[in-house]
Design an enzyme around this catalytic site. Sequence first.
Site, PDB file in Angstrom:
ATOM      1  N   GLY A 120       0.884  -1.131  -0.022  1.00 39.62           N
ATOM      2  CA  GLY A 120       0.052   0.133   0.133  1.00 39.62           C
ATOM      3  C   GLY A 120       0.680   1.094  -0.116  1.00 39.62           C
ATOM      4  O   GLY A 120       1.809   1.415   0.720  1.00 39.62           O
TER       5      GLY A 120
ATOM      6  N   LEU B  65      -1.385   7.015   2.576  1.00 40.14           N
ATOM      7  CA  LEU B  65      -0.805   7.748   3.472  1.00 40.14           C
ATOM      8  C   LEU B  65      -0.130   6.851   4.508  1.00 40.14           C
ATOM      9  O   LEU B  65       1.234   7.382   4.812  1.00 40.14           O
ATOM     10  CB  LEU B  65      -1.668   8.681   4.251  1.00 40.14           C
ATOM     11  CG  LEU B  65      -2.403  10.076   3.545  1.00 40.14           C
ATOM     12  CD1 LEU B  65      -2.970  10.568   4.225  1.00 40.14           C
ATOM     13  CD2 LEU B  65      -1.434  11.003   3.311  1.00 40.14           C
TER      14      LEU B  65
ATOM     15  N   HIS C  63     -21.341   8.702   6.202  1.00 39.23           N
ATOM     16  CA  HIS C  63     -20.919   9.979   5.991  1.00 39.23           C
ATOM     17  C   HIS C  63     -22.357  10.778   5.888  1.00 39.23           C
ATOM     18  O   HIS C  63     -23.109  10.400   4.682  1.00 39.23           O
ATOM     19  CB  HIS C  63     -20.020  10.387   4.849  1.00 39.23           C
ATOM     20  CG  HIS C  63     -19.348  11.706   5.224  1.00 39.23           C
ATOM     21  ND1 HIS C  63     -20.029  12.893   5.000  1.00 39.23           N
ATOM     22  CD2 HIS C  63     -18.037  12.164   5.789  1.00 39.23           C
ATOM     23  CE1 HIS C  63     -19.229  13.723   5.374  1.00 39.23           C
ATOM     24  NE2 HIS C  63     -18.018  13.479   5.854  1.00 39.23           N
TER      25      HIS C  63
ATOM     26  N   SER D   9     -17.455  17.385   1.330  1.00 36.74           N
ATOM     27  CA  SER D   9     -16.850  17.324   2.909  1.00 36.74           C
ATOM     28  C   SER D   9     -17.346  17.800   4.177  1.00 36.74           C
ATOM     29  O   SER D   9     -18.151  18.879   4.045  1.00 36.74           O
ATOM     30  CB  SER D   9     -15.599  18.454   2.689  1.00 36.74           C
ATOM     31  OG  SER D   9     -14.880  18.631   3.653  1.00 36.74           O
TER      32      SER D   9
ATOM     33  N   ARG E 275     -20.679  12.407  12.752  1.00 36.91           N
ATOM     34  CA  ARG E 275     -21.258  11.967  11.717  1.00 36.91           C
ATOM     35  C   ARG E 275     -22.400  10.839  11.911  1.00 36.91           C
ATOM     36  O   ARG E 275     -23.383  11.009  11.030  1.00 36.91           O
ATOM     37  CB  ARG E 275     -20.004  10.996  10.835  1.00 36.91           C
ATOM     38  CG  ARG E 275     -19.011  11.967  10.203  1.00 36.91           C
ATOM     39  CD  ARG E 275     -18.084  11.502   9.704  1.00 36.91           C
ATOM     40  NE  ARG E 275     -17.084  12.510   9.273  1.00 36.91           N
ATOM     41  CZ  ARG E 275     -15.994  12.550   8.470  1.00 36.91           C
ATOM     42  NH1 ARG E 275     -15.413  11.214   8.299  1.00 36.91           N
ATOM     43  NH2 ARG E 275     -15.304  13.403   8.057  1.00 36.91           N
TER      44      ARG E 275
ATOM     45  N   GLU F 108      -6.176   2.971   7.646  1.00 31.44           N
ATOM     46  CA  GLU F 108      -7.462   2.508   7.782  1.00 31.44           C
ATOM     47  C   GLU F 108      -7.494   0.947   7.813  1.00 31.44           C
ATOM     48  O   GLU F 108      -8.951   0.353   8.226  1.00 31.44           O
ATOM     49  CB  GLU F 108      -8.239   2.956   6.496  1.00 31.44           C
ATOM     50  CG  GLU F 108      -9.888   2.656   6.646  1.00 31.44           C
ATOM     51  CD  GLU F 108     -10.526   3.544   5.587  1.00 31.44           C
ATOM     52  OE1 GLU F 108      -9.959   4.528   4.979  1.00 31.44           O
ATOM     53  OE2 GLU F 108     -11.765   3.109   5.316  1.00 31.44           O
TER      54      GLU F 108
ATOM     55  N   ARG G 146     -15.506   7.455  13.707  1.00 34.69           N
ATOM     56  CA  ARG G 146     -14.130   8.264  13.774  1.00 34.69           C
ATOM     57  C   ARG G 146     -14.892   9.710  13.315  1.00 34.69           C
ATOM     58  O   ARG G 146     -15.573  10.135  12.760  1.00 34.69           O
ATOM     59  CB  ARG G 146     -13.481   7.828  12.355  1.00 34.69           C
ATOM     60  CG  ARG G 146     -12.464   8.879  11.935  1.00 34.69           C
ATOM     61  CD  ARG G 146     -11.682   8.277  10.743  1.00 34.69           C
ATOM     62  NE  ARG G 146     -12.155   8.323   9.669  1.00 34.69           N
ATOM     63  CZ  ARG G 146     -12.317   9.412   8.762  1.00 34.69           C
ATOM     64  NH1 ARG G 146     -11.880  10.708   9.290  1.00 34.69           N
ATOM     65  NH2 ARG G 146     -12.762   9.372   7.773  1.00 34.69           N
TER      66      ARG G 146
ATOM     67  N   LEU H 270      -6.689  10.881   8.344  1.00 41.11           N
ATOM     68  CA  LEU H 270      -5.290  11.091   7.689  1.00 41.11           C
ATOM     69  C   LEU H 270      -4.389  11.403   8.931  1.00 41.11           C
ATOM     70  O   LEU H 270      -3.029  11.150   8.617  1.00 41.11           O
ATOM     71  CB  LEU H 270      -5.590  12.761   7.122  1.00 41.11           C
ATOM     72  CG  LEU H 270      -6.618  12.530   5.989  1.00 41.11           C
ATOM     73  CD1 LEU H 270      -6.553  14.185   5.424  1.00 41.11           C
ATOM     74  CD2 LEU H 270      -6.254  11.707   4.820  1.00 41.11           C
TER      75      LEU H 270
END
Lengths: 644, 250
Positions: free
Chosen positions: A45, A48, A271, A289, A336, A431, A441, A447
Amino acid sequence: MTSIYQKLDSKIPPGPLAEKWDYYKNQVPLVSANNKRRIDVIVVGTGLAGASAAASLGELGYNVKVFTFHDSPRRAHSIAAQGGINAAKNYRNDGDSVYRLFYDTIKGGDYRAREANVYRLAQVSVNIIDQCVAQGVPFAREYGGLLDNRSFGGTLVSRTFYARGQTGQQLLLGAYQALSRQISLGSVKLYNRHEVLDIVIVDGKCRGVIARNLLTGELERHSAHAVILATGGYSNVFYLSTNAMLCNVTAAWRAHRRGAFFGNPCFTQIHPTCIPVSGDYQSKLTLMSESLRNDGRCWVPKDPADTQKHPNDIPEEARDYFLERRYPAFGNLVPRDIASRAAKAECDAGKGVGPSGLAVYLDFSDAIKRLGRETIAARYGNLFEMYEKITGENPYEVPMRIYPAVHYTMGGLWVDYELMTTIPGLYAAGEANFSDHGANRLGASALMQGLADGYFILPYTIGAYLSKEIRTGPISTDLPEFERTEREVADRIRRLMSIGGNESPESFHRRLGKIMWNKCGMSRNAKGLQEAIEEIRALREEFWRNLYVAGRADEFNPELEKAWRVADFLELGELICRDALHRNESCGGHFREEYQTADGEALRDDENYMYVAAWEWKGEDEQPVLHKEPLVYEEIKVAQRSYK
Amino acid sequence: MKLTLKIWRQGGKYKGEFVTYSLDDINEHMSFLEMLDVLNERLIRQKEEPIAFEHDCREGICGSCSMVINGRPHGPLKGTTTCQLHMRHFRDGDTIVIEPFRAKAFPVIRDLVVDRSAFDRIIQAGGYISVNTGQAPEANSIPIEKEVASRAFDAAACIGCGACVAACPNASAMLFTAAKVSHLALLPQGQVERKRRVLRMVAQMDKEGFGRCSNVRACEAECPKEISVSHIARMNREYLFAAVASETLA
Ligand SMILES: Cc1cc2nc3c(=O)[nH]c(=O)nc-3n(C[C@H](O)[C@H](O)[C@H](O)COP(=O)(O)OP(=O)(O)OC[C@H]3O[C@@H](n4cnc5c(N)ncnc54)[C@H](O)[C@@H]3O)c2cc1C
Ligand code: SF4
Ligand code: FES
């Protein structure tokens, strides 16, 4: 279902919470520079988590091989993150601190995350921003030249750093560039267009991977002293999600089948602000977002009769700003899970808007009046454009229509404090692991976690294991274990190719997604979950009977790639439902209709469910076995979560 | 809507040729790639090989999607990637020609999929700031003018798609390379390696077989992120300055 109270060793260091990480770092065995050169590490992977880990380990002097199924490391799904990254810098002087970020994360996660991990995450958050700025990440700045911040849901402070609406892109490019530098220096070798299809275990330790070269179809064996999976989340088990289309669970799932426990698979995040589904052909959903909720107000018409009217014709007094009404303290910035359920409740009550009735408004007219169009454009311009491209409507003039969609998976491979799975030598980061977000979360924390794992945690913790490997020497890929695993992978590919049925992998994937969304989505109940398990089993059986994979196995073949991934999703889906069925409580993103308060809020059961559910694979037709890691809160007083 | 598609097929049983397909059940709200999904589902049902194309995020940020639509990389809309293009921008009865990005440095892998790894090698040649994990100073110790940070961001917004190369009659990678050179040269953190970076990145660009820039500016017109050609001018200045400096040193 059997349940074993076997103690999972989470390896939490002793001492007061605030000192655990320092204590750990001070006593962890080190590997000398000389010895590092003799140690191979595989990172799967380049998001990030993977790119930051591979770059940092390369800098330290390990021999790193990094794998991605993408054509370039820069294409990983992290590139799509929009809103921002949290850090406890307290640049606003608004009372933020490491403790507060820690506290918000635990509370936001509905008290289902491990205290020690979360505290460490909050601690290293500040270093991440320093690192990224030094790499040249162009974060938003104020006129004085210092870094700017915004707020995200579930917090009362402003601690989110951002780069317009493209924070993930800029952070990933920073990590990608650091990785590129190591590639040019020769400390990291890149295997792009390579998909890891299995891990190899030798004498109980993870010793390598089997990867398919996606251009030629050849299977390759790669050995290492440790393997890190940074392969992202599994939201795409729902088919429609905000994740990039190619995100999948394969690497993690194959590791699960080889003995890595899967933690809290039912903790999936919906979300609240996504562009609604427009038709059957829909291939993915687009996130708007969370940062939009800083200035946008959610509402529906008070009267169901008004739902098909033009929103600008509905007067103020006929609108219900349902989040502000129900949650006066946090208003539009509730977490969320809460915002998503509130939107669903309004739509279920017949107040949903748009052609499908499955949408609520997100309205910027007040903010535009207050701050001017220019300020709003500077803050959200690219998101507004994206919205207009997809829907053909201009959000400066008409409120956006939004609806919740699957977005993120808190569950993942179970890992201890060192991020090691239950297979020695196999780590999971980003993740792909279950660690820091509990049952929900907070925005801008993924991130942070991915980069924390890769830059600042794994480079330390992996040394604890590798310090015992300095005498092992190179690991041969001619070992029988490599041969056997490769043969198993080849057999499975042959099986997929030879079914010769009539239905495409995509079609099976869509059908699985429908079952998951309808019965294991925003709200769940025992009956629906039992049905879902039966339906998924039946679908899996049909898949292995009626699948059609076009093309050949020994060439570039995206259909075969998809087929393998869908086969794994078909197994994971069942486990998610089992986990959701066993957890007789509502917490965070897991909402069981049977367990709610009189006003429809999630009802936790701390007495019986304050644990991490870690599932052990027992075979294709066997029931998985549940292991429990009890969650002990030393620092935080566990409370009913309230955002009122 | 009804459409006729002429799609470049290469690999498997196709030697490299246009194949014509007709579709008659296309909804105008579909994205362009969803339209291709529909075609692929049909091909699979007929046991034919589906069309290979690259895609992932489907929201204009990963840079995977890459095709030339009616002669234009990413199609007719300004500042839009193929995946963000919707069928409402076409008319019933249209014929649409779809080809891969073509350039010597981007060999075709299959159908519409090309190999763009040359871009990665350009970045590896110097598109970074050399700072190891843990070496960074406190973030706010480096104030940067808002305006400068914003210009650096404009350059850094490049998604590495390669449309600039596909659009250029010389298949030059100047816009892509300049965007990275500019992003890092604008920032104080990027100063130390400024000269070395531009020299090495340009050398790698040449080595990969990309063409020269002759100021046609097609790259800027087709770039889905609207990266400005002013970055090319900046890179040329950076290059000259660095080349002169390195000669003086030698
Ligand atoms: C639209 C969107 C917006 C978001 N916005 C935010 C935000 O504002 N703030 C925030 O904190 N979070 C945000 N998130 C969440 C966040 O982006 C992700 O959780 C995070 O980027 C995941 O990073 P990762 O490194 O773990 O995995 P990924 O970035 O998903 O990377 C996975 C990598 O693994 C590789 N891979 C996977 N399987 C294999 C295999 N079998 N073989 C070889 N390679 C493999 C892939 O090629 C890829 O390189 C957002 C998510 C979405 C969907
Ligand atoms: S400069 Fe524009 S066209 Fe070229 S790679 Fe970057 S985003 Fe694509
Ligand atoms: S698919 Fe990601 S940019 Fe088009």
